[in-house]
Design an enzyme around this catalytic site. Structure first.
Site, mmCIF file in Angstrom:
data_model
loop_
_atom_site.group_PDB
_atom_site.id
_atom_site.type_symbol
_atom_site.label_atom_id
_atom_site.label_comp_id
_atom_site.label_asym_id
_atom_site.label_seq_id
_atom_site.Cartn_x
_atom_site.Cartn_y
_atom_site.Cartn_z
ATOM 1 N N PHE A 1 0.820 -1.213 -0.009
ATOM 2 C CA PHE A 1 0.030 -0.055 0.026
ATOM 3 C C PHE A 1 0.766 1.461 0.064
ATOM 4 O O PHE A 1 0.246 2.340 -0.380
ATOM 5 C CB PHE A 1 -0.938 -0.020 1.147
ATOM 6 C CG PHE A 1 -0.250 0.344 2.561
ATOM 7 C CD1 PHE A 1 -0.043 1.606 2.885
ATOM 8 C CD2 PHE A 1 0.008 -0.741 3.552
ATOM 9 C CE1 PHE A 1 0.413 2.117 3.925
ATOM 10 C CE2 PHE A 1 0.739 -0.108 4.596
ATOM 11 C CZ PHE A 1 1.083 1.085 4.833
ATOM 12 N N GLU B 1 -5.166 -3.730 -2.099
ATOM 13 C CA GLU B 1 -6.370 -3.581 -1.916
ATOM 14 C C GLU B 1 -6.683 -2.144 -1.227
ATOM 15 O O GLU B 1 -7.994 -1.748 -1.326
ATOM 16 C CB GLU B 1 -7.444 -4.592 -1.415
ATOM 17 C CG GLU B 1 -6.758 -5.176 -0.154
ATOM 18 C CD GLU B 1 -5.484 -6.014 -0.016
ATOM 19 O OE1 GLU B 1 -4.857 -5.927 -0.838
ATOM 20 O OE2 GLU B 1 -5.774 -6.856 0.899
ATOM 21 N N SER C 1 5.047 -7.016 3.386
ATOM 22 C CA SER C 1 5.724 -7.415 4.874
ATOM 23 C C SER C 1 6.495 -8.526 4.712
ATOM 24 O O SER C 1 6.089 -9.597 4.184
ATOM 25 C CB SER C 1 4.595 -7.581 5.794
ATOM 26 O OG SER C 1 3.436 -8.337 5.124
ATOM 27 N N CYS D 1 9.423 1.835 3.353
ATOM 28 C CA CYS D 1 10.444 0.741 3.666
ATOM 29 C C CYS D 1 11.704 1.186 4.172
ATOM 30 O O CYS D 1 12.401 0.336 4.551
ATOM 31 C CB CYS D 1 10.527 -0.310 2.693
ATOM 32 S SG CYS D 1 11.187 0.229 1.143
ATOM 33 N N GLU E 1 9.367 -4.033 13.344
ATOM 34 C CA GLU E 1 9.056 -3.141 12.184
ATOM 35 C C GLU E 1 7.627 -2.246 12.868
ATOM 36 O O GLU E 1 6.503 -2.903 12.825
ATOM 37 C CB GLU E 1 8.548 -3.655 10.693
ATOM 38 C CG GLU E 1 8.252 -2.540 9.836
ATOM 39 C CD GLU E 1 8.209 -2.961 8.434
ATOM 40 O OE1 GLU E 1 7.528 -3.970 8.156
ATOM 41 O OE2 GLU E 1 8.736 -2.451 7.553
HETATM 42 P P1 NAD Z 1 1.324 -6.761 2.837
HETATM 43 O O1 NAD Z 1 2.140 -7.654 2.892
HETATM 44 O O2 NAD Z 1 0.155 -6.561 3.888
HETATM 45 O O3 NAD Z 1 0.531 -6.731 1.388
HETATM 46 C C1 NAD Z 1 1.200 -6.495 0.357
HETATM 47 C C2 NAD Z 1 0.499 -7.088 -0.857
HETATM 48 O O4 NAD Z 1 0.237 -8.809 -0.234
HETATM 49 C C3 NAD Z 1 -0.885 -6.792 -0.980
HETATM 50 O O5 NAD Z 1 -1.116 -6.643 -2.431
HETATM 51 C C4 NAD Z 1 -1.723 -7.648 -0.214
HETATM 52 O O6 NAD Z 1 -3.093 -8.006 -0.969
HETATM 53 C C5 NAD Z 1 -1.079 -9.046 -0.537
HETATM 54 N N1 NAD Z 1 -1.244 -9.963 0.748
HETATM 55 C C6 NAD Z 1 -1.462 -9.580 1.877
HETATM 56 N N2 NAD Z 1 -1.519 -10.588 2.777
HETATM 57 C C7 NAD Z 1 -1.337 -11.928 1.991
HETATM 58 C C8 NAD Z 1 -1.696 -13.070 2.105
HETATM 59 N N3 NAD Z 1 -1.791 -13.662 3.271
HETATM 60 N N4 NAD Z 1 -1.449 -13.818 0.967
HETATM 61 C C9 NAD Z 1 -1.296 -13.560 -0.411
HETATM 62 N N5 NAD Z 1 -1.173 -11.978 -0.538
HETATM 63 C C10 NAD Z 1 -1.227 -11.156 0.691
HETATM 64 O O7 NAD Z 1 2.067 -5.423 2.981
HETATM 65 P P2 NAD Z 1 1.561 -3.974 3.138
HETATM 66 O O8 NAD Z 1 0.984 -3.610 4.489
HETATM 67 O O9 NAD Z 1 0.736 -3.337 2.160
HETATM 68 O O10 NAD Z 1 2.808 -3.046 2.867
HETATM 69 C C11 NAD Z 1 3.819 -2.641 3.945
HETATM 70 C C12 NAD Z 1 4.923 -3.646 4.237
HETATM 71 O O11 NAD Z 1 5.680 -3.569 2.817
HETATM 72 C C13 NAD Z 1 5.949 -3.203 5.084
HETATM 73 O O12 NAD Z 1 6.371 -4.375 5.904
HETATM 74 C C14 NAD Z 1 7.118 -2.449 4.096
HETATM 75 O O13 NAD Z 1 8.292 -2.494 4.960
HETATM 76 C C15 NAD Z 1 7.058 -3.381 3.019
HETATM 77 N N6 NAD Z 1 7.922 -2.622 2.073
HETATM 78 C C16 NAD Z 1 9.049 -3.132 1.617
HETATM 79 C C17 NAD Z 1 9.678 -2.606 0.784
HETATM 80 C C18 NAD Z 1 11.080 -3.201 0.161
HETATM 81 O O14 NAD Z 1 11.231 -2.662 -0.618
HETATM 82 N N7 NAD Z 1 11.718 -3.986 0.922
HETATM 83 C C19 NAD Z 1 8.913 -1.677 -0.198
HETATM 84 C C20 NAD Z 1 7.702 -1.145 0.342
HETATM 85 C C21 NAD Z 1 7.066 -1.715 1.468
#
Ligand code: NAD
Length: 485
Positions: A152, A179, A229, A284, A385
């Site tokens: 997101f 989403e 994440s 991130c 985090e």
């Molecule tokens: P998230 O893991 O909740 O969601 C990311 C994506 O995965 C979304 O599209 C979501 O629909 C999908 N998703 C979530 N849970 C799922 C599951 N159980 N099964 C299948 N798909 C699933 O992450 P978020 O909250 O949207 O983003 C924040 C996180 O992203 C933070 O931890 C941040 O550090 C990380 N991030 C990392 C980087 C990097 O380059 N390392 C860059 C940006 C964000």
């Protein structure tokens, strides 16, 4: 667009209303206003997108790279022309300020520019006469249908670490946005449509976990890029690999800064505040811990507390606002509870940003910048985090103490050092077990012509997004040994 309407998918160059039985509200985190509905697209719609992308692949891979990048040149111009509009949408659904949203889109555009160099970047190598009359060469061919699953916090940029390279290399593509923030991709796909890309080359499928699982299991989808994440990254890495796919997964982070006594005080404090509180700490690459070494504690602690207190917090659409809300009420509550557990572990509250009153935004998800001193390096708050505008301070005696503590952590996304000593800088960049390093930089975000790194629990895979890593990820090497008598 009707703001309350369910947003469509984009499959085979057609905007399609989803048949999903479930949908979620897309909410403005600054105000609580519902902006639209996002469908949780079922397996059949992923199948439709995969079929469209698969059908498009053969002709697209045969399209010469110089022709393929003409669409990216058009896209670059369209993104430039529409940057203000896209930035407004990012702010409305994600909460960051308009200037942060524009900065995000600049990074996206930069990746399109780099991918325009694919005719050069995608070249192979050759050697004549490896034996008498025999030549050998390596060529790169596209992988097939590829997909991105995005988080997101950068609704526009993160897809661009992958998509421009994927299609320039001759792959066809599926985007699954978060989403929580699907509206930005609606705008971007309207621009992709205007480039005239052939049917099926780029596709957009909205949804959540079921949609992702369908992508991971689909036999026609050959490569997955994920950003999100750590727990989800690990699970997606394992599942995609088990289905025989190429996969790269960027995970979470816990980013430390080290402040040496010889650093420039004002510059260091400003850069730290921008890193910890910019985008409400939801980058991130956001600083989450600051290690003050020796005498740095004296000037840093009060100054960072004052700067945190002075930040102007509010709706990111309003002029003069320096920090917006966090993404959801759940996120706000989670951050508040992490702060509370830090206090219970012995942290000293220097600036408490919890429960602010933001006039006119009573239903927004706000936390003001928070600074906690006396953090226990072994405590939960030093390891978890937070993904919110919270900076923890740890005092140590030497740079070695700081580096050892950093290297004992599980994440490896970013670490930065503030100093005026070249020797300290070299020691730090040499010894820190971290993928993205900043020296006198608060947010060490690699430009598009370098890979966006990340080590340990911040990355699963071997090839990162952006630049030559993306070209390697989106191509497979073929080696030809050839004799003509
Ligand atoms: P998230 O893991 O909740 O969601 C990311 C994506 O995965 C979304 O599209 C979501 O629909 C999908 N998703 C979530 N849970 C799922 C599951 N159980 N099964 C299948 N798909 C699933 O992450 P978020 O909250 O949207 O983003 C924040 C996180 O992203 C933070 O931890 C941040 O550090 C990380 N991030 C990392 C980087 C990097 O380059 N390392 C860059 C940006 C964000």
């Amino acid at each position: 667009m009707n703001q309350q309407a369910q947003i469509p998918n984009y499959i085979n160059n057609t905007w399609m209303q989803s048949e999903a039985s479930d949908q979620l509200n897309v909410t403005n985190p600054a105000t609580g206003e519902v902006l639209a509905q996002v469908p949780l697209s079922p397996v059949e719609e992923v199948n439709q997108a995969a079929t469209a992308a698969s059908n498009a692949f053969d002709e697209w891979r045969r399209t010469p790279p110089v022709q393929r990048v003409q669409y990216l040149f058009k896209l670059k111009n369209l993104l430039e022309e529409n940057i203000d509009d896209i930035a407004q949408t990012i702010t409305m659904e994600c909460g960051k300020t308009v200037s942060e949203a524009k900065g995000e889109m600049r990074r996206a555009i930069e990746n399109v520019e780099v991918a325009c160099g694919i005719p050069t970047l995608m070249q192979g190598t050759n050697l004549e006469d490896i034996a008498s009359g025999i030549d050998e060469f390596m060529i790169r061919q596209p992988v097939g249908v590829c997909a991105v699953i995005a988080p997101f916090n950068f609704p526009g940029m993160i897809t661009f670490w992958f998509l421009p390279y994927a299609i320039a290399c001759g792959n066809t593509y599926i985007v699954k946005p978060s989403e929580k923030v699907p509206l930005t991709m609606q705008k971007i796909f309207q621009l992709l449509e205007q480039t005239g890309l052939p049917e099926g080359v780029v596709n957009l499928v909205n949804g959540g976990q079921e949609t992702v699982n369908a992508i991971l299991e689909h036999p026609e989808i050959r490569a997955i890029s994920f950003v999100g994440s750590t727990d989800t990254a690990k699970a997606i890495y394992a599942k995609a690999a088990a289905h025989g796919k190429r996969v790269q997964c960027q995970g979470g982070a816990k980013n430390p800064l080290i402040v040496l006594p010889d650093a420039d005080p004002q510059f260091t404090v400003n850069a730290t505040a921008d890193s910890a509180f910019g985008c409400a700490g939801q980058r991130c690459l956001a600083a989450s811990l600051a290690f003050t070494v020796g005498g740095a504690q004296n000037w840093f602690t009060q100054a960072i507390s004052d700067t945190a207190t002075d930040r102007v917090v509010g709706n990111g659409l309003d002029d003069g606002v320096q920090m917006g809300p966090v993404i959801t009420q759940e996120s706000r509550k989670r951050i508040e509870s992490v702060i509370q557990s830090g206090i219970e572990e012995g942290a000293r509250v220097l600036v408490d940003g919890r429960y602010p009153k933001i006039s006119g935004c009573e239903n927004g998800n706000y936390i003001r910048p928070t600074v906690l001193g006396n953090i226990d390096p072994e405590g939960e708050i030093a390891k978890t985090e937070i993904f919110g505008p919270v900076l923890g301070l740890i005092h140590v005696q030497t740079i070695d103490d700081a580096i050892n503590l950093i290297n004992s952590g599980s994440y490896g996304n970013m670490a930065c050092l503030f100093t005026s000593s070249g020797a300290s800088a070299r020691k730090f960049r040499y010894e820190a077990q971290i993928g993205n390093i900043g020296i006198n930089i608060g947010v060490a975000a690699p430009m598009a012509f370098f890979p966006f790194s990340g080590w340990k629990d911040s990355f699963f895979g071997d090839l990162h997004g952006q630049s030559w890593d993306a070209v390697d990820f989106f191509t497979q090497k073929k080696v030809v040994v050839e004799r003509w008598n």
